[in-house]
Design a protein around this motif. Structure first.
Motif, PDB file in Angstrom:
ATOM      1  N   ALA A  99     -31.029  17.116  15.688  1.00  0.00           N
ATOM      2  CA  ALA A  99     -32.049  16.167  16.140  1.00  0.00           C
ATOM      3  C   ALA A  99     -33.209  16.298  15.165  1.00  0.00           C
ATOM      4  CB  ALA A  99     -32.503  16.490  17.562  1.00  0.00           C
ATOM      5  N   CYS A 131     -31.018  11.375  15.701  1.00  0.00           N
ATOM      6  CA  CYS A 131     -30.187  12.437  16.258  1.00  0.00           C
ATOM      7  C   CYS A 131     -28.755  12.212  15.814  1.00  0.00           C
ATOM      8  CB  CYS A 131     -30.272  12.447  17.788  1.00  0.00           C
ATOM      9  SG  CYS A 131     -29.605  10.947  18.546  1.00  0.00           S
ATOM     10  N   CYS A 136     -24.049  10.826  22.514  1.00  0.00           N
ATOM     11  CA  CYS A 136     -25.203   9.934  22.538  1.00  0.00           C
ATOM     12  C   CYS A 136     -24.883   8.676  23.346  1.00  0.00           C
ATOM     13  CB  CYS A 136     -25.602   9.561  21.117  1.00  0.00           C
ATOM     14  SG  CYS A 136     -27.149   8.636  21.025  1.00  0.00           S
ATOM     15  N   ILE A 179     -34.111  12.342  23.260  1.00  0.00           N
ATOM     16  CA  ILE A 179     -33.187  13.453  23.416  1.00  0.00           C
ATOM     17  C   ILE A 179     -33.555  14.234  24.664  1.00  0.00           C
ATOM     18  CG2 ILE A 179     -34.532  15.001  21.914  1.00  0.00           C
ATOM     19  CD1 ILE A 179     -31.739  16.029  20.920  1.00  0.00           C
TER      20      ILE A 179
END
Length: 197
Positions: A99, A131, A136, A179
């Motif tokens: 990240a 990231c 994700c 995140i």
């Protein structure tokens, strides 16, 4: 709500990742699409377009070397943001997060590769510049909007790999990347034992 679990692969998938898939796929809610392709950015592009065309609400990118479960997905969903990743580290043993708090680019001559500044925070939810897409979650509405502006969403450019390139393009059209550092994921690697370097 329908989610497409999209996993690019070059062929082999560790048993821990298979277990992760089985714990997350849920008939009628979370469907699986695996695509064998040596070009990860090409596989991601095709899977993102497929998710939009098939009317999914979200696409969850998960790499074929990750360990996760359905609770991790629920935590990302709870944030209700356009792009949200869990936290994992590189496979090189450095313990460095995948990240990035900042992307530094140099636009004037001489041109240089961009520099990704690693996000060193280890807990909490927040915004990042980019990231990795090992785990994700992206709203398909974000992808649909981005396709109005870009011919390719994942193609690497200006020295950025496909994941950072996507985040950079998303930011250019108004979407932030987030995140959840409390969603801790496993990243399966290989290690060589012995005297050989």
């Amino acid at each position: 709500m329908q989610i497409l679990l999209a996993m690019p692969t070059t062929g082999n998938i560790p048993i821990q990742t298979v277990s992760s898939i089985l714990s997350t796929v849920e008939k009628g809610k979370v469907n699986l699409l695996m695509m064998e392709n040596s070009l990860v950015y090409d596989a991601r592009e095709k899977m993102a377009r497929e998710a939009v065309e098939q009317g999914y609400d979200y696409i969850l990118f998960a790499d074929s070397d990750m360990i996760f479960d359905s609770e991790d997905l629920k935590k990302l969903l709870a944030h209700n943001v356009g792009i949200c990743s869990g936290l994992y580290v590189k496979r090189n043993g450095s313990g460095e997060n995948v990240a990035y708090s900042k992307i530094i680019t140099r636009r004037r001559f001489p041109w240089r590769e961009p520099k990704l500044i690693v996000d060193t925070s280890t807990s909490g939810f927040g915004r990042v510049a980019a990231c990795g897409f090992g785990f994700c979650l992206i709203k398909c509405s974000v992808i649909k909007t981005m396709l109005k502006y870009y011919k390719s969403l994942f193609e690497p450019y200006k020295g950025l790999g496909e994941d950072a390139a996507f985040c950079h393009r998303a930011r250019q059209v108004g979407f932030y990347t987030f995140i959840d550092r409390d969603v801790k994921l496993g990243h399966i690697g290989r290690q060589v034992y012995g005297d050989r370097d």
